[in-house]
Motif scaffolding. Structure first.
Motif, mmCIF file in Angstrom:
data_model
loop_
_atom_site.group_PDB
_atom_site.id
_atom_site.type_symbol
_atom_site.label_atom_id
_atom_site.label_comp_id
_atom_site.label_asym_id
_atom_site.label_seq_id
_atom_site.Cartn_x
_atom_site.Cartn_y
_atom_site.Cartn_z
ATOM 1 N N ASP A 81 -15.881 46.413 -122.166
ATOM 2 C CA ASP A 81 -16.271 46.569 -120.769
ATOM 3 C C ASP A 81 -16.005 45.298 -119.982
ATOM 4 O O ASP A 81 -15.487 45.334 -118.860
ATOM 5 C CB ASP A 81 -17.755 46.930 -120.684
ATOM 6 C CG ASP A 81 -18.225 47.117 -119.260
ATOM 7 O OD1 ASP A 81 -18.111 48.235 -118.728
ATOM 8 O OD2 ASP A 81 -18.713 46.133 -118.667
ATOM 9 N N ARG A 82 -16.334 44.140 -120.571
ATOM 10 C CA ARG A 82 -16.084 42.865 -119.887
ATOM 11 C C ARG A 82 -14.589 42.570 -119.799
ATOM 12 O O ARG A 82 -14.131 41.966 -118.831
ATOM 13 C CB ARG A 82 -16.803 41.737 -120.608
ATOM 14 C CG ARG A 82 -18.325 41.813 -120.552
ATOM 15 C CD ARG A 82 -18.841 41.801 -119.112
ATOM 16 N NE ARG A 82 -18.864 43.140 -118.509
ATOM 17 C CZ ARG A 82 -18.889 43.386 -117.207
ATOM 18 N NH1 ARG A 82 -18.817 42.377 -116.354
ATOM 19 N NH2 ARG A 82 -18.932 44.613 -116.739
ATOM 20 N N TYR A 83 -13.827 43.003 -120.801
ATOM 21 C CA TYR A 83 -12.375 42.845 -120.749
ATOM 22 C C TYR A 83 -11.793 43.637 -119.575
ATOM 23 O O TYR A 83 -10.960 43.127 -118.813
ATOM 24 C CB TYR A 83 -11.746 43.298 -122.067
ATOM 25 C CG TYR A 83 -10.270 43.592 -121.973
ATOM 26 C CD1 TYR A 83 -9.337 42.558 -121.877
ATOM 27 C CD2 TYR A 83 -9.809 44.910 -121.965
ATOM 28 C CE1 TYR A 83 -7.979 42.832 -121.766
ATOM 29 C CE2 TYR A 83 -8.458 45.194 -121.863
ATOM 30 C CZ TYR A 83 -7.546 44.148 -121.769
ATOM 31 O OH TYR A 83 -6.216 44.427 -121.656
ATOM 32 N N ILE A 175 -9.801 35.613 -122.481
ATOM 33 C CA ILE A 175 -9.677 34.166 -122.294
ATOM 34 C C ILE A 175 -8.297 33.813 -121.744
ATOM 35 O O ILE A 175 -8.162 32.975 -120.851
ATOM 36 C CB ILE A 175 -9.937 33.441 -123.629
ATOM 37 C CG1 ILE A 175 -11.399 33.630 -124.047
ATOM 38 C CG2 ILE A 175 -9.619 31.955 -123.514
ATOM 39 C CD1 ILE A 175 -11.703 33.092 -125.424
ATOM 40 N N ARG A 176 -7.272 34.461 -122.274
ATOM 41 C CA ARG A 176 -5.905 34.213 -121.793
ATOM 42 C C ARG A 176 -5.786 34.537 -120.308
ATOM 43 O O ARG A 176 -5.175 33.782 -119.536
ATOM 44 C CB ARG A 176 -4.918 35.042 -122.608
ATOM 45 C CG ARG A 176 -3.466 34.933 -122.151
ATOM 46 C CD ARG A 176 -2.565 35.768 -123.056
ATOM 47 N NE ARG A 176 -1.187 35.776 -122.572
ATOM 48 C CZ ARG A 176 -0.715 36.632 -121.683
ATOM 49 N NH1 ARG A 176 -1.519 37.571 -121.160
ATOM 50 N NH2 ARG A 176 0.548 36.573 -121.291
ATOM 51 N N ARG A 200 -16.758 33.597 -112.346
ATOM 52 C CA ARG A 200 -16.133 34.398 -113.394
ATOM 53 C C ARG A 200 -16.269 33.715 -114.759
ATOM 54 O O ARG A 200 -16.532 34.371 -115.769
ATOM 55 C CB ARG A 200 -14.669 34.643 -113.062
ATOM 56 C CG ARG A 200 -13.945 35.510 -114.060
ATOM 57 C CD ARG A 200 -12.546 35.867 -113.592
ATOM 58 N NE ARG A 200 -12.567 36.693 -112.401
ATOM 59 C CZ ARG A 200 -11.486 37.225 -111.858
ATOM 60 N NH1 ARG A 200 -10.302 36.985 -112.390
ATOM 61 N NH2 ARG A 200 -11.574 37.966 -110.770
ATOM 62 N N LYS A 201 -16.112 32.401 -114.784
ATOM 63 C CA LYS A 201 -16.260 31.678 -116.044
ATOM 64 C C LYS A 201 -17.691 31.747 -116.564
ATOM 65 O O LYS A 201 -17.925 31.875 -117.770
ATOM 66 C CB LYS A 201 -15.827 30.213 -115.862
ATOM 67 C CG LYS A 201 -14.327 30.028 -115.668
ATOM 68 C CD LYS A 201 -13.976 28.565 -115.476
ATOM 69 C CE LYS A 201 -12.483 28.391 -115.260
ATOM 70 N NZ LYS A 201 -12.111 26.963 -115.049
ATOM 71 N N ARG A 202 -18.655 31.663 -115.667
ATOM 72 C CA ARG A 202 -20.056 31.751 -116.101
ATOM 73 C C ARG A 202 -20.371 33.137 -116.653
ATOM 74 O O ARG A 202 -21.117 33.278 -117.624
ATOM 75 C CB ARG A 202 -20.990 31.417 -114.938
ATOM 76 C CG ARG A 202 -21.057 29.936 -114.595
ATOM 77 C CD ARG A 202 -22.246 29.652 -113.697
ATOM 78 N NE ARG A 202 -22.160 30.388 -112.446
ATOM 79 C CZ ARG A 202 -21.578 29.924 -111.347
ATOM 80 N NH1 ARG A 202 -21.040 28.704 -111.358
ATOM 81 N NH2 ARG A 202 -21.536 30.646 -110.251
#
Length: 293
Positions: A81-83, A175-176, A200-202
């Protein structure tokens, strides 16, 4: 506490993420109940109780593996889901919804129950006293009959190999994508501050912590299974001087630990969750203080 705090919806998370995290917490709680309490602690502190009747013993194993499998595949579903939310902008609005998350969660629970039904029949009574069957042991045919051997392989693949591959795949792609997007946005903006990318990083920290925790704590079980297939050692050995038996028990211990660590991850990575946790403790203290006045 985790289930209660997340269910209130005040941690700044979307309803979609909340559905996954709440059901993951429920699955982890069931793992602790059926494995740690009804299996490990029950044998130590409540031996020869009604929980040792063969039908009850079989049901304990069945519910234990259902909860473990749900915990594993809910982690995979959350990772995917996060992907999608980060890497697949075109389908994000349609896929990452509360309704869709509930359907996926219900499907995982249903399939886990169906897939583990044979576990109820894989064991037999260890002893019969006055026509009452006690305890349960794995049938020897489990390791010889083709049907049971096939089921064992399918079960191991579904619980270890496929989850490991999917977690590593989706995390690697996510991550990529983040790194690539970050470089592009940085080049376009020509400054070091980008609120959108920082947000987005958090948001990805929680994903990486939960999935990384899963990989590390399930790695020993995976190594033991591979060693067992290479050396033909049996599972569930009682001779704890055997290094393979020790490796297996350490793997089960770490698997149980994985059901406890997600709450710590929530506290460590989510400021609003920490704040809600403090409030949860403040309410009873404030109530007691008010009564004492």
């Amino acid at each position: 506490m985790t289930i209660l705090i997340l269910s209130r919806g005040k941690c700044g998370l979307s309803r979609c993420i909340t559905v996954y995290l709440v059901t993951m917490a429920v699955a982890d709680l069931l793992c602790l109940i059926f494995d740690v309490i009804f299996f490990e602690l029950q044998e130590l502190y409540f031996p020869d109780s009604f929980l040792d009747y063969t039908p009850v013993c079989r049901m304990k194993f069945f519910l234990l593996f259902v909860s473990v499998e749900c915990s594993v595949w809910l982690t995979i579903a959350f990772t995917f889901d996060r992907y999608v939310a980060i890497c697949c902008q075109q389908i994000r609005t349609k896929y990452c919804t509360e309704k869709n998350a509930k359907v996926i969660v219900a499907t995982i629970w249903g399939l886990s129950i169906l897939e583990n039904i044979p576990r109820y029949f894989v064991s037999e009574p260890q002893i019969i006293i006055d026509n009452i069957s006690w305890f349960c042991i794995v049938k020897s045919s489990r390791y010889t009959e083709p049907a049971w051997v096939t089921y064992l392989w399918i079960d191991i693949v579904l619980l270890t190999f496929i989850p490991f591959f999917l977690v590593l795949l989706f995390n690697g792609l996510t991550i990529r994508h983040i790194l690539l997007t970050s470089r592009i946005r940085k080049a376009l903006r020509n400054n070091g501050n980008d609120p959108e990318m920082e947000s987005r990083k958090r948001s990805i920290v929680l994903l990486l912590l939960i999935s990384g925790n899963f990989i590390l704590l399930w790695l020993v079980i995976l190594i033991h299974f591979i060693c067992a297939q290479i050396t033909d050692v049996e599972f569930l050995q009682s001779d704890y001087s055997n290094p393979f038996a020790i490796l297996e028990q350490v793997g089960y211990m770490l698997q149980d630990l994985g059901s406890c660590t997600n709450t710590i991850i929530y506290v460590a990575s989510q400021a609003k969750f920490r704040e809600e946790l403090k409030n949860l403790f403040k309410y009873p203290l404030a109530f007691v203080t008010k009564l004492s006045k």
